[in-house]
Design an enzyme around this catalytic site. Sequence first.
Site, PDB file in Angstrom:
ATOM      1  N   LYS A   1    -171.724 -69.265  15.285  1.00  0.00           N
ATOM      2  CA  LYS A   1    -170.456 -68.814  14.675  1.00  0.00           C
ATOM      3  C   LYS A   1    -169.975 -69.819  13.628  1.00  0.00           C
ATOM      4  CE  LYS A   1    -166.378 -69.532  16.933  1.00  0.00           C
ATOM      5  NZ  LYS A   1    -165.457 -70.262  16.050  1.00  0.00           N
ATOM      6  N   ASN A   2    -169.987 -71.096  14.000  1.00  0.00           N
ATOM      7  CA  ASN A   2    -169.385 -72.090  13.107  1.00  0.00           C
ATOM      8  C   ASN A   2    -170.317 -72.524  11.973  1.00  0.00           C
ATOM      9  OD1 ASN A   2    -167.064 -71.858  14.528  1.00  0.00           O
ATOM     10  ND2 ASN A   2    -167.368 -73.688  15.785  1.00  0.00           N
TER      11      ASN A   2
ATOM     12  N   ARG B   1    -159.236 -69.446  12.206  1.00  0.00           N
ATOM     13  CA  ARG B   1    -159.023 -70.766  11.617  1.00  0.00           C
ATOM     14  C   ARG B   1    -159.956 -70.981  10.413  1.00  0.00           C
ATOM     15  NH1 ARG B   1    -155.726 -75.386  11.232  1.00  0.00           N
ATOM     16  NH2 ARG B   1    -157.054 -77.143  10.715  1.00  0.00           N
TER      17      ARG B   1
ATOM     18  N   CYS C   1    -157.887 -70.001  17.500  1.00  0.00           N
ATOM     19  CA  CYS C   1    -157.505 -70.328  18.875  1.00  0.00           C
ATOM     20  C   CYS C   1    -156.284 -71.228  18.869  1.00  0.00           C
ATOM     21  CB  CYS C   1    -158.657 -71.043  19.568  1.00  0.00           C
ATOM     22  SG  CYS C   1    -160.101 -70.012  19.715  1.00  0.00           S
TER      23      CYS C   1
ATOM     24  N   ARG D   1    -152.958 -77.868  15.243  1.00  0.00           N
ATOM     25  CA  ARG D   1    -153.941 -77.514  14.204  1.00  0.00           C
ATOM     26  C   ARG D   1    -153.344 -77.579  12.789  1.00  0.00           C
ATOM     27  NH1 ARG D   1    -158.494 -73.376  16.161  1.00  0.00           N
ATOM     28  NH2 ARG D   1    -159.852 -74.974  15.342  1.00  0.00           N
ATOM     29  N   PRO D   2    -152.984 -78.790  12.376  1.00  0.00           N
ATOM     30  CA  PRO D   2    -152.338 -78.961  11.067  1.00  0.00           C
ATOM     31  C   PRO D   2    -153.310 -78.745   9.904  1.00  0.00           C
ATOM     32  CG  PRO D   2    -152.735 -81.089  12.100  1.00  0.00           C
ATOM     33  CD  PRO D   2    -153.194 -80.046  13.084  1.00  0.00           C
ATOM     34  N   ILE D   3    -152.758 -78.734   8.680  1.00  0.00           N
ATOM     35  CA  ILE D   3    -153.613 -78.562   7.494  1.00  0.00           C
ATOM     36  C   ILE D   3    -153.377 -79.693   6.491  1.00  0.00           C
ATOM     37  CG2 ILE D   3    -153.805 -76.044   7.702  1.00  0.00           C
ATOM     38  CD1 ILE D   3    -151.809 -76.017   5.235  1.00  0.00           C
ATOM     39  N   ASP D   4    -152.812 -80.805   6.963  1.00  0.00           N
ATOM     40  CA  ASP D   4    -152.479 -81.907   6.048  1.00  0.00           C
ATOM     41  C   ASP D   4    -153.695 -82.446   5.296  1.00  0.00           C
ATOM     42  OD1 ASP D   4    -153.140 -82.629   8.715  1.00  0.00           O
ATOM     43  OD2 ASP D   4    -152.570 -84.698   8.320  1.00  0.00           O
ATOM     44  N   LEU D   5    -154.849 -82.494   5.961  1.00  0.00           N
ATOM     45  CA  LEU D   5    -156.050 -83.031   5.287  1.00  0.00           C
ATOM     46  C   LEU D   5    -156.391 -82.180   4.072  1.00  0.00           C
ATOM     47  CD1 LEU D   5    -158.531 -83.718   8.246  1.00  0.00           C
ATOM     48  CD2 LEU D   5    -156.978 -85.322   7.156  1.00  0.00           C
TER      49      LEU D   5
ATOM     50  N   ASP E   1    -165.925 -78.043  22.344  1.00  0.00           N
ATOM     51  CA  ASP E   1    -166.172 -76.626  22.629  1.00  0.00           C
ATOM     52  C   ASP E   1    -166.948 -76.418  23.936  1.00  0.00           C
ATOM     53  OD1 ASP E   1    -164.840 -75.982  20.325  1.00  0.00           O
ATOM     54  OD2 ASP E   1    -166.641 -75.660  19.119  1.00  0.00           O
TER      55      ASP E   1
ATOM     56  N   ILE F   1    -159.927 -84.348  21.088  1.00  0.00           N
ATOM     57  CA  ILE F   1    -159.854 -83.691  19.777  1.00  0.00           C
ATOM     58  C   ILE F   1    -158.582 -82.825  19.644  1.00  0.00           C
ATOM     59  CG2 ILE F   1    -161.085 -82.213  18.100  1.00  0.00           C
ATOM     60  CD1 ILE F   1    -162.840 -84.549  18.811  1.00  0.00           C
TER      61      ILE F   1
ATOM     62  N   ARG G   1    -165.102 -62.801  19.909  1.00  0.00           N
ATOM     63  CA  ARG G   1    -164.982 -63.531  18.643  1.00  0.00           C
ATOM     64  C   ARG G   1    -166.185 -64.452  18.430  1.00  0.00           C
ATOM     65  NH1 ARG G   1    -159.989 -67.063  17.726  1.00  0.00           N
ATOM     66  NH2 ARG G   1    -161.336 -67.555  15.975  1.00  0.00           N
TER      67      ARG G   1
HETATM   68  N1  EPU Z   1    -156.799 -82.054  11.909  1.00  0.00           N
HETATM   69  C1  EPU Z   1    -155.697 -82.616  11.313  1.00  0.00           C
HETATM   70  N2  EPU Z   1    -155.361 -82.212  10.054  1.00  0.00           N
HETATM   71  C2  EPU Z   1    -156.068 -81.266   9.395  1.00  0.00           C
HETATM   72  C3  EPU Z   1    -157.219 -80.706  10.001  1.00  0.00           C
HETATM   73  C4  EPU Z   1    -157.559 -81.115  11.277  1.00  0.00           C
HETATM   74  O1  EPU Z   1    -155.025 -83.467  11.897  1.00  0.00           O
HETATM   75  O2  EPU Z   1    -155.691 -80.948   8.245  1.00  0.00           O
HETATM   76  C5  EPU Z   1    -157.177 -82.483  13.266  1.00  0.00           C
HETATM   77  C6  EPU Z   1    -157.195 -81.381  14.306  1.00  0.00           C
HETATM   78  O3  EPU Z   1    -155.890 -81.088  14.770  1.00  0.00           O
HETATM   79  C7  EPU Z   1    -158.064 -81.991  15.363  1.00  0.00           C
HETATM   80  C8  EPU Z   1    -159.073 -82.802  14.559  1.00  0.00           C
HETATM   81  O4  EPU Z   1    -158.524 -82.884  13.245  1.00  0.00           O
HETATM   82  O5  EPU Z   1    -157.322 -82.851  16.172  1.00  0.00           O
HETATM   83  C9  EPU Z   1    -160.457 -82.278  14.450  1.00  0.00           C
HETATM   84  O6  EPU Z   1    -160.436 -80.885  14.255  1.00  0.00           O
HETATM   85  P1  EPU Z   1    -161.368 -80.174  13.197  1.00  0.00           P
HETATM   86  O7  EPU Z   1    -160.588 -80.048  11.907  1.00  0.00           O
HETATM   87  O8  EPU Z   1    -162.709 -80.792  13.160  1.00  0.00           O
HETATM   88  O9  EPU Z   1    -161.476 -78.746  13.845  1.00  0.00           O
HETATM   89  P2  EPU Z   1    -161.660 -77.458  13.050  1.00  0.00           P
HETATM   90  O10 EPU Z   1    -162.417 -77.743  11.829  1.00  0.00           O
HETATM   91  O11 EPU Z   1    -160.357 -76.734  12.958  1.00  0.00           O
HETATM   92  C10 EPU Z   1    -163.978 -76.802  14.088  1.00  0.00           C
HETATM   93  C11 EPU Z   1    -164.504 -75.642  14.846  1.00  0.00           C
HETATM   94  C12 EPU Z   1    -163.890 -75.635  16.227  1.00  0.00           C
HETATM   95  C13 EPU Z   1    -164.276 -76.923  16.929  1.00  0.00           C
HETATM   96  C14 EPU Z   1    -163.807 -78.119  16.094  1.00  0.00           C
HETATM   97  C15 EPU Z   1    -164.239 -79.453  16.651  1.00  0.00           C
HETATM   98  C16 EPU Z   1    -164.941 -74.019  13.120  1.00  0.00           C
HETATM   99  C17 EPU Z   1    -164.577 -72.733  12.471  1.00  0.00           C
HETATM  100  N3  EPU Z   1    -164.165 -74.414  14.128  1.00  0.00           N
HETATM  101  O12 EPU Z   1    -162.560 -76.622  14.044  1.00  0.00           O
HETATM  102  O13 EPU Z   1    -164.461 -74.547  16.922  1.00  0.00           O
HETATM  103  O14 EPU Z   1    -163.660 -76.988  18.187  1.00  0.00           O
HETATM  104  O15 EPU Z   1    -164.324 -78.008  14.758  1.00  0.00           O
HETATM  105  O16 EPU Z   1    -165.624 -79.514  16.759  1.00  0.00           O
HETATM  106  O17 EPU Z   1    -165.916 -74.640  12.741  1.00  0.00           O
HETATM  107  C18 EPU Z   1    -164.519 -72.754  18.427  1.00  0.00           C
HETATM  108  O18 EPU Z   1    -165.591 -72.444  17.899  1.00  0.00           O
HETATM  109  O19 EPU Z   1    -164.093 -72.207  19.472  1.00  0.00           O
HETATM  110  C19 EPU Z   1    -163.715 -73.804  17.809  1.00  0.00           C
HETATM  111  C20 EPU Z   1    -162.446 -74.016  18.113  1.00  0.00           C
END
Ligand code: EPU
Length: 433
Positions: free
Chosen positions: A29-30, A100, A124, A129-133, A319, A341, A412
């Site tokens: 999926k990812n 997401r 989920c 799950r912020p978007i600041d980055l 995960d 995480i 999903r």
């Molecule tokens: N984070 C921030 N700011 C941002 C973005 C992320 O603080 O702007 C934080 C998140 O809150 C978290 C950390 O960074 O604490 C790491 O999260 P990451 O951004 O890596 O997660 P993601 O990219 O939203 C992907 C997978 C998730 C998986 C995580 C960790 C996809 C579509 N989703 O999420 O998959 O858990 O990486 O490996 O690739 C799932 O498949 O069920 C799932 C949730």
Amino acid sequence: MQQNKDYFVIEGFGGARKLKGKISINGAKNAVLPAMASSIVFKTPFNIKNVPQIEDVKRMSELLKGLKSKVSHKGKRGLTIDTSKANKTVLDKDISKRLRASIILIGPMLSRFGEASFPHPGGCVLGARPIDLFVDGFKKMGASFEEKDGYYHLKTKTGKLHGGEIIFKLQSVTATETFLLAGILAEGKTILHNVALEPEVISLARMLVQFGAKIDGIGTTTLIIEGGEMLSAGENDFYEVIPDRIEAGSLMILGAMASNNLTIENCNPEHLSLPINILRESGANIETGPNFVKIKSDKKLEVDTMDLRTHEYPGFPTDLQAPITVFMTQVCKEGTIFETIFEGRLNYVNDLIRMGADIKMWDAHHISVKGPTLLKGREVEGPDIRAGIAFIMAAIVAEGQSIIHNAYFIDRGYESIEKRLRKIGVKIKRVSN
Ligand code: EPU
């Protein structure tokens, strides 16, 4: 938009090891979602193979169609995406709120069209799950940011992003993928520090290079992207989605608890080195080959202690955290989990406790588990994709019947899970409403 109200009914084995046979792993999926998003930086139609038939792929297709791209199916597991006529710059609100990964589209949209509007991405519920980055990074590449009428708006002055140097404060999978794609059409060099190393990120980067992108540092924590032309693929070229390591890992954990001879096919054991090691340390008899994992033991596993913390790849994947918690309830005298995480990813344990598990939640990141415990079938609501599969696993090892609502969440990320589990002996049926 309606989502199905299906649920699963499972008759548990009461701790017996009854599963056996072979189960095949689908595309990740990812990995497929960022690959689909990358079609926006292609000037030619782009073929993807080994596409899993899951709800998130349908949502990503709908988002791309909403941007006026053409998404066509090629056989059961093939997709061709043609974005040559794409001209929209606003992501559909209802769909983005369910996925997401919708945010990954922002990178290629902004670098190709010079602007992109989107709601806060959903998916989920795993804490904030912020978007600041994303916002900070796009500002560094020359975009302005505004929040208005429930949408975020990013816009460049010149119609183009420029390169920039971005130091991520933490490793983020989707942020790395988004900026990798943004860098392809940005003017000049984009340097990304502290990038995620998940296999799905590396697979995306390699695929982009295959189709003409200039990316250095793949496999390290610094990526350098030389911006340039849109990518192009020949009619017979394709990207093949890598096997889903989370699906394989979940089934492997299930096998270690409840099977007496289970083969997981079409997976990549190299992506699961740590989970395999942990199961072996718990006494599981696991054999691996280039693309399979065999669980051969039929003895009941029992270990005194297990202490796990989730970590970015190659650490223990968040995960697989819910599935390994179920495992701990079955084999472990004293176990602890530290979820590093996400802060909202342990709430499912309340339902495991209702099933009889002896789990204490200390705070949003820490639990301890005492076992082994014979779980009891119950009626539960799957709160997200991975907790949903963990409930299925708990129901299989439990005594009696369980009902698992919110099948949509499981759909999903896992294709026709009930049909595939039935083949290895699980007594599971889907009830559609
Ligand atoms: N984070 C921030 N700011 C941002 C973005 C992320 O603080 O702007 C934080 C998140 O809150 C978290 C950390 O960074 O604490 C790491 O999260 P990451 O951004 O890596 O997660 P993601 O990219 O939203 C992907 C997978 C998730 C998986 C995580 C960790 C996809 C579509 N989703 O999420 O998959 O858990 O990486 O490996 O690739 C799932 O498949 O069920 C799932 C949730």
